[in-house]
Write a protein that holds these residues in place. Structure first.
Motif, PDB file in Angstrom:
ATOM      1  N   SER A 412       9.470 -10.679  16.525  1.00  0.00           N
ATOM      2  CA  SER A 412       8.223 -11.459  15.892  1.00  0.00           C
ATOM      3  C   SER A 412       7.041 -11.184  16.799  1.00  0.00           C
ATOM      4  O   SER A 412       6.016 -10.550  15.976  1.00  0.00           O
ATOM      5  CB  SER A 412       8.309 -12.900  15.780  1.00  0.00           C
ATOM      6  OG  SER A 412       9.312 -13.258  14.722  1.00  0.00           O
ATOM      7  N   VAL A 413       6.861 -11.365  18.127  1.00  0.00           N
ATOM      8  CA  VAL A 413       5.914 -10.996  18.697  1.00  0.00           C
ATOM      9  C   VAL A 413       5.507  -9.464  18.911  1.00  0.00           C
ATOM     10  O   VAL A 413       4.354  -9.050  18.928  1.00  0.00           O
ATOM     11  CB  VAL A 413       6.039 -11.591  20.209  1.00  0.00           C
ATOM     12  CG1 VAL A 413       5.025 -11.024  21.170  1.00  0.00           C
ATOM     13  CG2 VAL A 413       6.175 -13.168  20.138  1.00  0.00           C
ATOM     14  N   ILE A 414       6.503  -8.798  18.717  1.00  0.00           N
ATOM     15  CA  ILE A 414       6.479  -7.451  18.782  1.00  0.00           C
ATOM     16  C   ILE A 414       5.983  -6.740  17.486  1.00  0.00           C
ATOM     17  O   ILE A 414       5.044  -5.782  17.298  1.00  0.00           O
ATOM     18  CB  ILE A 414       7.719  -6.564  19.327  1.00  0.00           C
ATOM     19  CG1 ILE A 414       8.100  -7.010  20.807  1.00  0.00           C
ATOM     20  CG2 ILE A 414       7.610  -5.085  19.114  1.00  0.00           C
ATOM     21  CD1 ILE A 414       9.574  -6.507  21.060  1.00  0.00           C
ATOM     22  N   LEU A 415       6.552  -7.142  16.298  1.00  0.00           N
ATOM     23  CA  LEU A 415       6.483  -6.702  15.057  1.00  0.00           C
ATOM     24  C   LEU A 415       5.328  -7.390  14.189  1.00  0.00           C
ATOM     25  O   LEU A 415       4.767  -6.462  13.354  1.00  0.00           O
ATOM     26  CB  LEU A 415       7.673  -6.769  14.152  1.00  0.00           C
ATOM     27  CG  LEU A 415       8.753  -5.944  14.766  1.00  0.00           C
ATOM     28  CD1 LEU A 415      10.319  -6.264  13.888  1.00  0.00           C
ATOM     29  CD2 LEU A 415       8.718  -4.507  14.878  1.00  0.00           C
ATOM     30  N   ILE A 416       5.006  -8.275  14.405  1.00  0.00           N
ATOM     31  CA  ILE A 416       4.036  -9.187  13.433  1.00  0.00           C
ATOM     32  C   ILE A 416       2.653  -8.439  13.710  1.00  0.00           C
ATOM     33  O   ILE A 416       1.994  -8.072  12.616  1.00  0.00           O
ATOM     34  CB  ILE A 416       4.219 -10.419  13.682  1.00  0.00           C
ATOM     35  CG1 ILE A 416       5.251 -11.300  12.922  1.00  0.00           C
ATOM     36  CG2 ILE A 416       2.809 -11.096  12.894  1.00  0.00           C
ATOM     37  CD1 ILE A 416       5.477 -12.806  13.141  1.00  0.00           C
ATOM     38  N   PRO A 417       2.227  -8.328  14.779  1.00  0.00           N
ATOM     39  CA  PRO A 417       1.046  -7.882  15.295  1.00  0.00           C
ATOM     40  C   PRO A 417       0.758  -6.101  14.595  1.00  0.00           C
ATOM     41  O   PRO A 417      -0.103  -5.858  14.420  1.00  0.00           O
ATOM     42  CB  PRO A 417       0.705  -7.832  16.733  1.00  0.00           C
ATOM     43  CG  PRO A 417       1.669  -8.761  17.315  1.00  0.00           C
ATOM     44  CD  PRO A 417       2.734  -8.838  16.296  1.00  0.00           C
ATOM     45  N   ALA A 418       1.961  -5.560  14.694  1.00  0.00           N
ATOM     46  CA  ALA A 418       1.857  -4.238  14.237  1.00  0.00           C
ATOM     47  C   ALA A 418       1.960  -4.028  12.998  1.00  0.00           C
ATOM     48  O   ALA A 418       1.226  -3.343  12.416  1.00  0.00           O
ATOM     49  CB  ALA A 418       3.379  -3.427  15.006  1.00  0.00           C
TER      50      ALA A 418
END
Length: 522
Positions: A412-418
């Motif tokens: 989540s931390v990796i993909l949500i901002p992207a």
């Protein structure tokens, strides 16, 4: 002598290991009660949304979805004590003085629950003086967000002691009764929400209406219903040393981790999106799209609850053959249920979404497909998780659900901002498939059934056939159905249901059902 509890069918028997009519009646009573709860969940998360959008902007709706998610996260504060108590109550059933031991344990756990709820409410109210929820979640523009947030959090914490009664009901075969009481409260709560928004249009008023009925239901459940059905739940006072209390939290920790992971997968993504994504419409898009997958998952969870209670009883008293047979049939049932619902959602959800939101929130087909297919694919593991909770497999739950929560949070931390909402969907589905199904589900199936590989292959083929057939049928119907708008949508759904009913009609024949059940790999 302590009187035995009377169940919903007028008997004084706890769940027996017999596979006869009493078990069948309990299962169907539980399924019907849980089905009604799912329908109420549909009303809460689908039917009320157009009403809210009529009075609120999409930003206020996003705020409500976040607050509602916070309320759904509150059961994490139970710290796993409910499943700890369920397993203890099940263990007492094989002892000489079952009611007496259950009564003493109930009284001791009640003191823990009351103390825990009071402490957490004080902690939440005190913490709000130092950290504003609206500032942390990006809802500065909504004046009553902080008040609504506190009402939801503190109010739902006050309902925690009712988990003790619910756990006792489940262990005593009264899960249908417990769900029926909750259903009445949910129905009254939804009526109260409609009255509140029509009368005031206030986010705070709607939250108070929701929470007040939850508290009232818990008070009735605890102070009236349980005292009538289970006499030993009242009157006895037991004081345990601090060492014993700490031991209960220690033994409940595995169930707390498993419960936290389950609730996090459903409710935390909307909070992470609120924190990482500035577009409030994207938050609303996730919340509304997640409703379909959430209801599919909830339907599977509700279907497994009566099964898990019966499986837990068979495990506790050592009825291995009956356990194996019930697990195999239950696994197929949950898979068929998830596949049938998915096959109807895939073709018709886009039309419903457009009618539902009146175009105020954009539809994302890739997001919807990812969530729906991923949720359906892990349906068999939902039964495995329920059985693990009812069979005291703490070590397995800690390893698998703890790992799943970690995988979900990292992704989540990796993909949500992207990539925004799609990143949240990928994180949820990947952690489900890799850990809950690929690890926990396969371990439970392998330990329970004699031919686990054949059973998994059978489930996969069954799911593929049902989903592809229902999806294809829905696509054909959509391609030539006349008209537009609500009438066309209703016609499409009605025609699909009629064709499916005709195809499934042979299953009404008992001898055919028994022959098909005999083919299920055990």
């Amino acid at each position: 002598m302590i009187e035995k509890p009377v169940d919903a069918h007028g008997t004084n028997e706890a769940p027996s290991g017999a596979s006869g009519p009493s078990r069948t009646r309990r299962l169907f009573a539980g399924w019907f009660a849980n089905l009604f709860q799912v329908l109420l969940g549909v009303t809460q998360q689908l039917a009320l949304i157009p009403v809210f959008l009529h009075f609120w902007s999409s930003e206020i709706l996003a705020a409500w979805l976040v607050i509602y998610a916070v309320g759904n996260l509150v059961p994490i504060a139970d710290c796993g004590l409910q499943f700890r108590t369920i397993n203890r109550f099940l263990a007492f059933k094989s002892s000489v003085n079952c009611d007496g031991r259950s009564a003493r344990f109930f009284a001791a756990m009640l003191r823990i629950y009351l103390g825990l709820a009071g402490f957490l409410v004080i902690l939440v109210l005190g913490g709000a003086r130092f950290l504003s929820p609206s500032a942390a979640l990006g809802f500065h523009a909504i004046s009553d967000f902080d008040g609504a947030f506190l009402v939801m959090t503190a109010g739902m914490l006050l309902t925690l002691p009712s988990n003790l009664v619910s756990g006792l009901y489940r262990a005593r075969g009264l899960y249908g009764r417990a769900v029926n009481v909750q259903n009445i409260g949910m129905l009254i709560g939804q009526i109260a929400q409609i009255i509140a928004i029509v009368a005031t249009g206030s986010l705070l008023a709607v939250t108070i209406a929701y929470v007040a009925t939850q508290i009232a239901t818990s008070v009735y459940f605890f102070a009236v219903d349980a005292r009538h059905l289970i006499p030993f739940s009242r009157g006895m006072r037991v004081k345990r040393p601090a060492r014993w209390v700490i031991g209960q939290f220690k033994n409940a920790a595995p169930f707390a981790i498993a419960g936290a992971a389950e609730l996090a997968l459903v409710n935390v993504p909307v909070l992470l999106l609120s924190a990482f994504v500035s577009d409030r419409v994207a938050v609303a898009q996730w919340g509304l799209t997640r409703v379909a997958a959430g209801l599919l998952r909830a339907l599977c969870v509700q279907a497994t609850l009566p099964l898990a209670a019966e499986l837990g009883h068979d495990y506790a008293v050592g009825l291995k053959d009956q356990l194996r047979s019930l697990y195999a049939r239950g696994s197929v049932f949950v898979t068929l249920l998830a596949s049938a619902v998915l096959s109807g959602l895939l073709p018709f959800w886009p039309d419903f979404f457009a009618l539902w939101t009146h175009g105020a929130v954009p539809y994302d087909s890739l997001l919807t497909m990812t969530l729906l297919i991923g949720t359906s694919a892990v349906a068999p593991s939902i039964l495995a998780l329920g059985y693990a909770n009812y069979s005291n497999r703490g070590d397995l739950l800690v390893r698998t659900k703890g790992l799943q929560l970690a995988v979900f949070l990292v992704l989540s931390v990796i993909l949500i901002p992207a990539i925004g909402p799609l990143g949240a969907a990928v994180a949820v589905v990947a952690s489900d498939l890799l850990i809950q199904f690929g690890l926990l589900g396969l371990i439970i199936i392998g330990q329970t059934l004699q031919r686990p590989l054949r059973h998994v292959v059978f489930l996969a083929i069954l799911m593929a056939l049902v989903v592809s057939g229902g999806w294809a049928l829905g696509t054909i119907i959509r391609s030539w159905a006349p008209g537009t708008g609500l009438l066309r949508f209703a016609f499409e759904c009605a025609l699909w249901l009629m064709v499916v009913a005709v195809v499934a009609a042979p299953l009404a024949n008992r001898s055919l059902r028994e022959r098909l059940v005999a083919k299920i790999p055990k």
